[in-house]
Design a protein around this motif. Structure first.
Motif, PDB file in Angstrom:
ATOM      1  N   ALA A   1       0.872  -1.179   0.000  1.00 43.37           N
ATOM      2  CA  ALA A   1       0.000   0.000   0.000  1.00 43.37           C
ATOM      3  C   ALA A   1       0.909   1.229   0.000  1.00 43.37           C
ATOM      4  N   THR A   2       0.422   2.311  -0.511  1.00 44.14           N
ATOM      5  CA  THR A   2       1.182   3.568  -0.562  1.00 44.14           C
ATOM      6  C   THR A   2       2.603   3.388  -1.092  1.00 44.14           C
ATOM      7  N   PRO A   3       2.759   2.777  -2.277  1.00 47.89           N
ATOM      8  CA  PRO A   3       4.111   2.624  -2.823  1.00 47.89           C
ATOM      9  C   PRO A   3       4.728   3.985  -3.135  1.00 47.89           C
ATOM     10  N   GLN A   4       6.006   4.106  -2.889  1.00 45.55           N
ATOM     11  CA  GLN A   4       6.745   5.336  -3.168  1.00 45.55           C
ATOM     12  C   GLN A   4       7.247   5.279  -4.605  1.00 45.55           C
ATOM     13  N   PRO A   5       6.758   6.184  -5.472  1.00 44.04           N
ATOM     14  CA  PRO A   5       7.092   6.108  -6.906  1.00 44.04           C
ATOM     15  C   PRO A   5       8.580   5.978  -7.208  1.00 44.04           C
ATOM     16  N   GLY A   6       9.418   6.763  -6.598  1.00 44.00           N
ATOM     17  CA  GLY A   6      10.848   6.681  -6.867  1.00 44.00           C
ATOM     18  C   GLY A   6      11.436   5.343  -6.468  1.00 44.00           C
TER      19      GLY A   6
ATOM     20  N   THR B   1       5.132  -9.968  -7.931  1.00 41.07           N
ATOM     21  CA  THR B   1       4.747  -9.352  -9.195  1.00 41.07           C
ATOM     22  C   THR B   1       4.762  -7.832  -9.075  1.00 41.07           C
ATOM     23  N   ILE B   2       5.027  -7.185 -10.197  1.00 39.17           N
ATOM     24  CA  ILE B   2       4.941  -5.731 -10.286  1.00 39.17           C
ATOM     25  C   ILE B   2       4.110  -5.425 -11.519  1.00 39.17           C
ATOM     26  N   ASN B   3       3.015  -4.702 -11.304  1.00 34.54           N
ATOM     27  CA  ASN B   3       2.138  -4.339 -12.410  1.00 34.54           C
ATOM     28  C   ASN B   3       1.855  -2.849 -12.272  1.00 34.54           C
ATOM     29  N   GLY B   4       2.689  -2.040 -12.895  1.00 33.21           N
ATOM     30  CA  GLY B   4       2.575  -0.594 -12.736  1.00 33.21           C
ATOM     31  C   GLY B   4       2.906  -0.226 -11.297  1.00 33.21           C
ATOM     32  N   GLY B   5       1.951   0.376 -10.624  1.00 32.09           N
ATOM     33  CA  GLY B   5       2.155   0.752  -9.226  1.00 32.09           C
ATOM     34  C   GLY B   5       1.700  -0.311  -8.241  1.00 32.09           C
ATOM     35  N   GLN B   6       1.230  -1.444  -8.736  1.00 31.50           N
ATOM     36  CA  GLN B   6       0.769  -2.515  -7.860  1.00 31.50           C
ATOM     37  C   GLN B   6       1.876  -3.551  -7.696  1.00 31.50           C
TER      38      GLN B   6
END
Length: 106
Positions: A28-33, A93-98
Motif C-alpha cells: 500500500a502507498t508505494p513510493q514512486p521513486g 509481481t509488479i504491475n505498474g504501481g501494484q
C-alpha cells in the motif's frame, strides 16, 4: 446436505505462531521513486516505522522505504515484529504501481 467439519486443528490466521506467519499482500502507498529500484524476486526488509505517531509496517530496499503494508494479517505481522521476529518480503509481481509481495519469517 450438512456442513463438514472433520477433525484437524484449524486455527484462525491471527492465532498462527509468528515463526509460521506467511502470507501474500500488496504494497500500500508505494513510493514512486522507490518502485523504480525493485524487481520481481527482490527480497525486501520488513520493519515498523513511525508515521505521524502511528506504528506502521513498511518494506524497504537498502534502507529506502518502498511502501507500507495494510489490511489482512498486517496487524499480526506488526505484533510479531514488535515481539522480535524478523520478516522478509519477496516481490512476486509488479504491475505498474501494484506490487504483490510474500511475507515470511527470515
Amino acid at each position: 446436505m450438512s456442513g463438514g467439519g472433520g477433525g484437524g486443528s484449524w486455527t484462525p490466521d491471527n492465532d498462527v505462531a509468528c515463526s509460521r506467519l506467511r502470507f501474500q499482500t500488496q504494497i500500500a502507498t508505494p513510493q514512486p521513486g522507490a518502485l523504480q529500484s525493485i524487481q520481481q524476486g527482490d527480497v525486501l526488509d520488513v520493519s515498523i516505522i513511525n508515521m505521524g505517531g502511528a506504528l506502521a509496517v513498511a518494506v524497504s530496499k537498502n534502507g529506502t522505504i518502498v511502501g507500507g503494508l495494510a489490511g489482512g494479517l498486517v496487524n499480526k505481522l506488526r505484533e510479531c515484529l514488535l515481539g522480535g521476529t524478523v520478516f522478509n518480503a519477496t516481490v512476486l509481481t509488479i504491475n505498474g504501481g501494484q506490487v504483490m509481495v510474500e511475507i515470511e519469517p527470515k
